[in-house]
Each structure stands twice: as C-alpha cells, then as structure tokens.
Design a protein around this motif. Structure first.
Motif, PDB file in Angstrom:
ATOM      1  N   VAL A   1       8.798   9.341   2.896  1.00 54.97           N
ATOM      2  CA  VAL A   1       9.779   8.583   2.114  1.00 54.97           C
ATOM      3  C   VAL A   1       9.184   7.254   1.649  1.00 54.97           C
ATOM      4  CG1 VAL A   1      11.991   7.361   2.261  1.00 54.97           C
ATOM      5  CG2 VAL A   1      11.776   9.681   3.161  1.00 54.97           C
ATOM      6  N   VAL A   2       8.490   6.561   2.533  1.00 54.57           N
ATOM      7  CA  VAL A   2       7.870   5.283   2.164  1.00 54.57           C
ATOM      8  C   VAL A   2       6.809   5.503   1.091  1.00 54.57           C
ATOM      9  CG1 VAL A   2       6.387   3.420   3.021  1.00 54.57           C
ATOM     10  CG2 VAL A   2       8.403   4.111   4.314  1.00 54.57           C
ATOM     11  N   TYR A   3       6.028   6.554   1.218  1.00 53.22           N
ATOM     12  CA  TYR A   3       4.987   6.830   0.222  1.00 53.22           C
ATOM     13  C   TYR A   3       5.592   7.131  -1.144  1.00 53.22           C
ATOM     14  CZ  TYR A   3       1.058   8.934  -2.176  1.00 53.22           C
ATOM     15  OH  TYR A   3       0.094   9.218  -3.094  1.00 53.22           O
ATOM     16  N   ARG A   4       6.649   7.908  -1.168  1.00 53.16           N
ATOM     17  CA  ARG A   4       7.260   8.272  -2.446  1.00 53.16           C
ATOM     18  C   ARG A   4       7.988   7.104  -3.088  1.00 53.16           C
ATOM     19  NH1 ARG A   4      10.346  13.689  -2.643  1.00 53.16           N
ATOM     20  NH2 ARG A   4       9.916  13.361  -4.835  1.00 53.16           N
ATOM     21  N   CYS A   5       8.490   6.169  -2.301  1.00 60.41           N
ATOM     22  CA  CYS A   5       9.241   5.031  -2.823  1.00 60.41           C
ATOM     23  C   CYS A   5       8.452   3.732  -2.731  1.00 60.41           C
ATOM     24  CB  CYS A   5      10.550   4.874  -2.044  1.00 60.41           C
ATOM     25  SG  CYS A   5      11.615   6.301  -2.132  1.00 60.41           S
ATOM     26  N   ARG A   6       7.141   3.795  -2.626  1.00 64.68           N
ATOM     27  CA  ARG A   6       6.335   2.604  -2.340  1.00 64.68           C
ATOM     28  C   ARG A   6       6.461   1.544  -3.411  1.00 64.68           C
ATOM     29  NH1 ARG A   6       2.989   6.743  -3.752  1.00 64.68           N
ATOM     30  NH2 ARG A   6       1.465   6.365  -5.411  1.00 64.68           N
ATOM     31  N   TYR A   7       6.540   1.917  -4.665  1.00 60.81           N
ATOM     32  CA  TYR A   7       6.635   0.911  -5.721  1.00 60.81           C
ATOM     33  C   TYR A   7       8.013   0.248  -5.744  1.00 60.81           C
ATOM     34  CZ  TYR A   7       2.250   2.887  -7.223  1.00 60.81           C
ATOM     35  OH  TYR A   7       0.960   3.326  -7.253  1.00 60.81           O
ATOM     36  N   ARG A   8       9.037   0.998  -5.471  1.00 60.36           N
ATOM     37  CA  ARG A   8      10.373   0.402  -5.371  1.00 60.36           C
ATOM     38  C   ARG A   8      10.459  -0.559  -4.198  1.00 60.36           C
ATOM     39  NH1 ARG A   8      14.097   5.592  -5.760  1.00 60.36           N
ATOM     40  NH2 ARG A   8      12.716   6.597  -7.214  1.00 60.36           N
ATOM     41  N   ILE A   9       9.832  -0.189  -3.094  1.00 62.15           N
ATOM     42  CA  ILE A   9       9.831  -1.056  -1.910  1.00 62.15           C
ATOM     43  C   ILE A   9       9.086  -2.350  -2.199  1.00 62.15           C
ATOM     44  CG2 ILE A   9       8.991  -1.264   0.457  1.00 62.15           C
ATOM     45  CD1 ILE A   9       9.501   1.787   0.712  1.00 62.15           C
ATOM     46  N   VAL A  10       7.920  -2.243  -2.836  1.00 63.13           N
ATOM     47  CA  VAL A  10       7.135  -3.439  -3.168  1.00 63.13           C
ATOM     48  C   VAL A  10       7.904  -4.326  -4.136  1.00 63.13           C
ATOM     49  CG1 VAL A  10       5.045  -4.245  -4.335  1.00 63.13           C
ATOM     50  CG2 VAL A  10       4.911  -2.397  -2.683  1.00 63.13           C
ATOM     51  N   ASN A  11       8.542  -3.740  -5.155  1.00 59.62           N
ATOM     52  CA  ASN A  11       9.327  -4.538  -6.095  1.00 59.62           C
ATOM     53  C   ASN A  11      10.495  -5.224  -5.409  1.00 59.62           C
ATOM     54  OD1 ASN A  11       7.765  -4.074  -8.347  1.00 59.62           O
ATOM     55  ND2 ASN A  11       8.883  -2.222  -8.912  1.00 59.62           N
TER      56      ASN A  11
END
Length: 58
Positions: free
Chosen positions: A16-26
């Motif tokens: 889940v973190v890998y797939r949403c990594r850009y959203r998490i960083v933003n």
C-alpha cells in the motif's frame, strides 16, 4: 502464528505504501514545517548540497 500474521500485515502495508508513495510524499510536504526540516536535513548532506548548488548555478 503471530509472526506469520505480522509478516502478512507488514507485506500488505508495504504494498500500500509503495503504490501510494507519491500521495504520501505530497501530503507530508504540504506541511510547511516538514518542508523546512527536510530542506535543512538534505542540505547537510554534502553530495546532495553539491548537486543542487551545481544545478542552480549553471
């Protein structure tokens, strides 16, 4: 059994973190204080600092 459940949960969480990594960083970088901390931290690393400075002053 506990270790197996823990492993499966960690595996799913990492996907889940890998797939949403850009959203998490933003989401993290929207916080002004965290932006400033990240820039200060990155500029203390000589390789990063030299690369950024060389790119800015080209």
């Amino acid at each position: 059994m506990n270790k197996f459940v823990y492993f499966v949960l960690m595996f799913i969480a990492s996907i889940v973190v890998y797939r949403c990594r850009y959203r998490i960083v933003n989401a993290i970088l929207r916080v002004r204080l965290l932006q400033q901390w990240l820039v200060r931290f990155a500029m203390n690393i000589p390789l990063v600092r030299n690369t950024i400075i060389s790119q800015v002053f080209r």
